[in-house]
Design a protein around this motif. Structure first.
Motif, PDB file in Angstrom:
ATOM      1  N   GLY A 137      42.544  15.285  13.140  1.00 40.70           N
ATOM      2  CA  GLY A 137      43.867  15.832  12.869  1.00 40.70           C
ATOM      3  C   GLY A 137      43.986  16.567  11.556  1.00 40.70           C
ATOM      4  N   SER A 138      42.914  16.617  10.767  1.00 41.75           N
ATOM      5  CA  SER A 138      43.007  17.242   9.435  1.00 41.75           C
ATOM      6  C   SER A 138      43.247  18.751   9.532  1.00 41.75           C
ATOM      7  CB  SER A 138      41.763  16.938   8.600  1.00 41.75           C
ATOM      8  OG  SER A 138      40.587  17.390   9.245  1.00 41.75           O
ATOM      9  N   LEU A 139      42.598  19.423  10.488  1.00 40.36           N
ATOM     10  CA  LEU A 139      42.806  20.861  10.617  1.00 40.36           C
ATOM     11  C   LEU A 139      44.207  21.182  11.134  1.00 40.36           C
ATOM     12  CD1 LEU A 139      39.365  22.147  11.960  1.00 40.36           C
ATOM     13  CD2 LEU A 139      40.172  21.960   9.605  1.00 40.36           C
ATOM     14  N   SER A 140      44.763  20.285  11.933  1.00 37.35           N
ATOM     15  CA  SER A 140      46.150  20.473  12.380  1.00 37.35           C
ATOM     16  C   SER A 140      47.116  20.385  11.207  1.00 37.35           C
ATOM     17  CB  SER A 140      46.509  19.438  13.440  1.00 37.35           C
ATOM     18  OG  SER A 140      45.806  19.687  14.638  1.00 37.35           O
ATOM     19  N   GLU A 141      46.802  19.536  10.228  1.00 35.18           N
ATOM     20  CA  GLU A 141      47.651  19.428   9.037  1.00 35.18           C
ATOM     21  C   GLU A 141      47.591  20.714   8.216  1.00 35.18           C
ATOM     22  OE1 GLU A 141      49.797  16.670   8.145  1.00 35.18           O
ATOM     23  OE2 GLU A 141      49.380  16.619  10.300  1.00 35.18           O
ATOM     24  N   ALA A 146      49.964  26.075   6.845  1.00 39.23           N
ATOM     25  CA  ALA A 146      49.863  27.533   6.894  1.00 39.23           C
ATOM     26  C   ALA A 146      51.041  28.143   7.645  1.00 39.23           C
ATOM     27  CB  ALA A 146      48.549  27.948   7.553  1.00 39.23           C
ATOM     28  N   THR A 147      51.412  27.531   8.762  1.00 39.15           N
ATOM     29  CA  THR A 147      52.542  28.032   9.549  1.00 39.15           C
ATOM     30  C   THR A 147      53.826  27.991   8.733  1.00 39.15           C
ATOM     31  OG1 THR A 147      51.526  27.319  11.632  1.00 39.15           O
ATOM     32  CG2 THR A 147      53.904  27.677  11.636  1.00 39.15           C
ATOM     33  N   GLU A 148      54.042  26.906   8.040  1.00 38.84           N
ATOM     34  CA  GLU A 148      55.244  26.769   7.209  1.00 38.84           C
ATOM     35  C   GLU A 148      55.238  27.756   6.040  1.00 38.84           C
ATOM     36  OE1 GLU A 148      55.754  21.964   8.116  1.00 38.84           O
ATOM     37  OE2 GLU A 148      55.016  22.655   6.173  1.00 38.84           O
ATOM     38  N   ASN A 175      36.368  20.232  14.844  1.00 39.64           N
ATOM     39  CA  ASN A 175      36.251  21.685  15.020  1.00 39.64           C
ATOM     40  C   ASN A 175      36.619  22.095  16.438  1.00 39.64           C
ATOM     41  OD1 ASN A 175      35.205  23.059  12.552  1.00 39.64           O
ATOM     42  ND2 ASN A 175      33.541  21.599  12.752  1.00 39.64           N
ATOM     43  N   GLU A 176      36.098  21.371  17.403  1.00 34.49           N
ATOM     44  CA  GLU A 176      36.361  21.724  18.796  1.00 34.49           C
ATOM     45  C   GLU A 176      37.839  21.558  19.138  1.00 34.49           C
ATOM     46  OE1 GLU A 176      34.301  21.268  23.152  1.00 34.49           O
ATOM     47  OE2 GLU A 176      33.971  19.648  21.693  1.00 34.49           O
ATOM     48  N   ALA A 177      38.458  20.508  18.630  1.00 38.11           N
ATOM     49  CA  ALA A 177      39.881  20.277  18.903  1.00 38.11           C
ATOM     50  C   ALA A 177      40.732  21.409  18.342  1.00 38.11           C
ATOM     51  CB  ALA A 177      40.316  18.937  18.314  1.00 38.11           C
ATOM     52  N   PHE A 178      40.392  21.877  17.143  1.00 42.77           N
ATOM     53  CA  PHE A 178      41.191  22.958  16.561  1.00 42.77           C
ATOM     54  C   PHE A 178      40.943  24.281  17.272  1.00 42.77           C
ATOM     55  CE2 PHE A 178      42.018  26.342  13.418  1.00 42.77           C
ATOM     56  CZ  PHE A 178      43.393  26.133  13.302  1.00 42.77           C
ATOM     57  N   LEU A 179      39.710  24.531  17.674  1.00 41.21           N
ATOM     58  CA  LEU A 179      39.426  25.754  18.431  1.00 41.21           C
ATOM     59  C   LEU A 179      40.198  25.763  19.746  1.00 41.21           C
ATOM     60  CD1 LEU A 179      35.602  26.039  17.734  1.00 41.21           C
ATOM     61  CD2 LEU A 179      37.344  27.694  17.048  1.00 41.21           C
TER      62      LEU A 179
END
Length: 444
Positions: A137-141, A146-148, A175-179
């Motif tokens: 979940g770190s890349l989602s954070e 970035a979105t905000e 990595n795969e989850a974020f891709l």
């Protein structure tokens, strides 16, 4: 529609490089037109006017290699930390820090870094993240931060076997989850890569999996290459080949792969990077700070590599990196002519070409149809500024804090040094609180 005018426009468009009293008209995420202020005002009378106050109007800057998580290391003291070499720096500072980070640390380091990028006129950031204390979940954070913030970013997680099989697998999975998230969201301001730490911390099995995921998602790998000599000697002793040769054999190289640093590579490795169209990122300040040496940028540039500029987390000020890049090669070679031509091409031309392998529309230039990424600086020249001496004015007259207004994808993120999408005071206050807690956890 917004009209940014009443300034000296540095377009980075070879067909129209400089306009003395110019303006840029942004229509949504792209540039509608570029011309004189008078012409643009007459043609687009209803556009919101953003006054440059006679400063310079330029394309947004791009950082091709950053470490957002390093933000909270600023001012930090680590008990018992007294490095003697590069491996001591990694193990005693950065790996100790990333093993302690939680998801809240990651999110707030993202908020703080993106804020700093906006204030320095950096509108596109390629990041290389590590937080082995909380991988999933770190890349989602970071994506949420970035979105905000309204900024363009390419994210990846730094895969490594250094903390064992479970953490290695988790880092590949992240990595795969974020891709997958990027493929589903189709956010034009976000992209992903497969992050990899370095050859000396990644075995063949893990590297094969990284290559497979990169190919499955039609992206590339973002990896440190020959940053220190210890990486080179490790590869020679374990695999009987140099690092670039190993990466080539493992199917890691290619037009969407970022080979970062490349300080200790030879001419045969440069030829492989050229043949595979692999991108290389030079990080002059970090290389000096870590005392690892100076990469042969003149040779790589002469060989025709797609060579760009990054900061490696040392700073978020790309104009500061330009200054250091301009002088490090003069110092290293004893030739006062080195760096004059190479570094501005890397920063202002190649970084945009590299980033455009992941993002559209065209970055790094102010012309109709290009991305509406525009910055304004308060620089008023004390000598004549013309199309022939632009880079001399930028390198000697500006720095990141010269930036007063930042626009990304047509959205005003900072206007006359007031951030419009971020509560700067609140972000900095929470970041100080979060950093203090992280420091406590690292030193307990």
């Amino acid at each position: 529609m917004i009209l940014i005018g009443n300034g000296r426009v540095i377009t980075r468009d070879d067909t129209n490089p400089f306009i003395e009293d110019g303006a840029v008209v942004c229509d949504g995420a792209v540039i509608k037109a570029v011309g004189t202020t008078a012409e643009m005002k007459a043609k687009y009378p209803d556009a919101e006017f953003v006054d440059a106050h006679h400063g310079t109007i330029m394309p947004g800057l791009i950082n091709m290699h950053n470490h957002i998580y390093s933000a909270f290391a600023r001012g930090m003291a680590v008990n018992g930390y007294n490095p003697k070499n590069f491996l001591d720096i990694l193990d005693g500072l950065w790996w100790r820090m990333d093993r302690t980070m939680n998801l809240e640390d990651t999110y707030w380091s993202g908020k703080a870094t993106y804020l700093d990028c906006i204030k320095n006129g950096v509108t596109t950031i390629f990041d290389h993240h590590a937080s082995f204390g909380a991988v999933e979940g770190s890349l989602s954070e970071l994506s949420r931060a970035a979105t905000e913030s309204g900024i363009r970013t390419c994210l990846c997680y730094e895969v490594s076997d250094r903390d064992g099989d479970a953490k290695s697998k988790a880092s590949v999975d992240e990595n795969e989850a974020f891709l997958k998230q990027c493929a589903e969201s189709k956010n034009p301001l976000q992209a992903g890569m497969v992050g990899m730490h370095a050859s000396f911390t990644i075995g063949d099995k893990t590297m094969e999996r990284c290559a497979r995921i990169a190919h499955d998602y039609k992206t590339g790998c973002h990896i440190h290459v020959a940053e220190g000599m210890s990486d080179v000697t490790d590869c020679l002793s374990k695999y009987g080949k140099r690092i670039v040769e190993r990466l080539h054999d493992m199917d890691i190289l290619g037009s969407k792969t970022l080979a970062v640093h490349c300080v200790h590579i030879n001419h045969e490795e440069i030829a492989i990077l050229k043949e595979t169209d692999t991108m290389v990122v030079h990080n002059p300040e970090s290389n000096m700070g870590n005392a690892i040496g100076c990469g042969d940028v003149p040779a790589m540039f002469k060989a025709g590599l797609m060579l760009g500029l990054g900061t490696d987390g040392y700073t978020n000020d790309m104009l500061e990196s330009y200054k250091v890049g301009n002088i490090i090669h003069k110092h290293n070679t004893g030739d006062p002519n080195e760096g004059w031509a190479e570094i501005p091409v890397m920063l202002f031309k190649n970084n945009a070409k590299m980033a455009n392998r992941f993002f559209g529309p065209e970055l790094g230039v102010l012309k109709a149809g290009a991305a509406a990424d525009v910055i304004v600086t308060d620089y008023i020249p004390l000598t004549p500024l013309t199309k022939d001496n632009i880079d001399g004015h930028v390198v000697f007259g500006m720095n990141g804090r010269s930036v007063v207004t930042t626009v990304c994808a047509g959205k005003i993120l900072m206007r006359d040094r007031v951030c419009t999408e971020i509560d700067e005071e609140a972000v900095l206050a929470k970041s100080r609180e979060q950093a203090a807690d992280l420091w406590r956890r690292i030193n307990k």
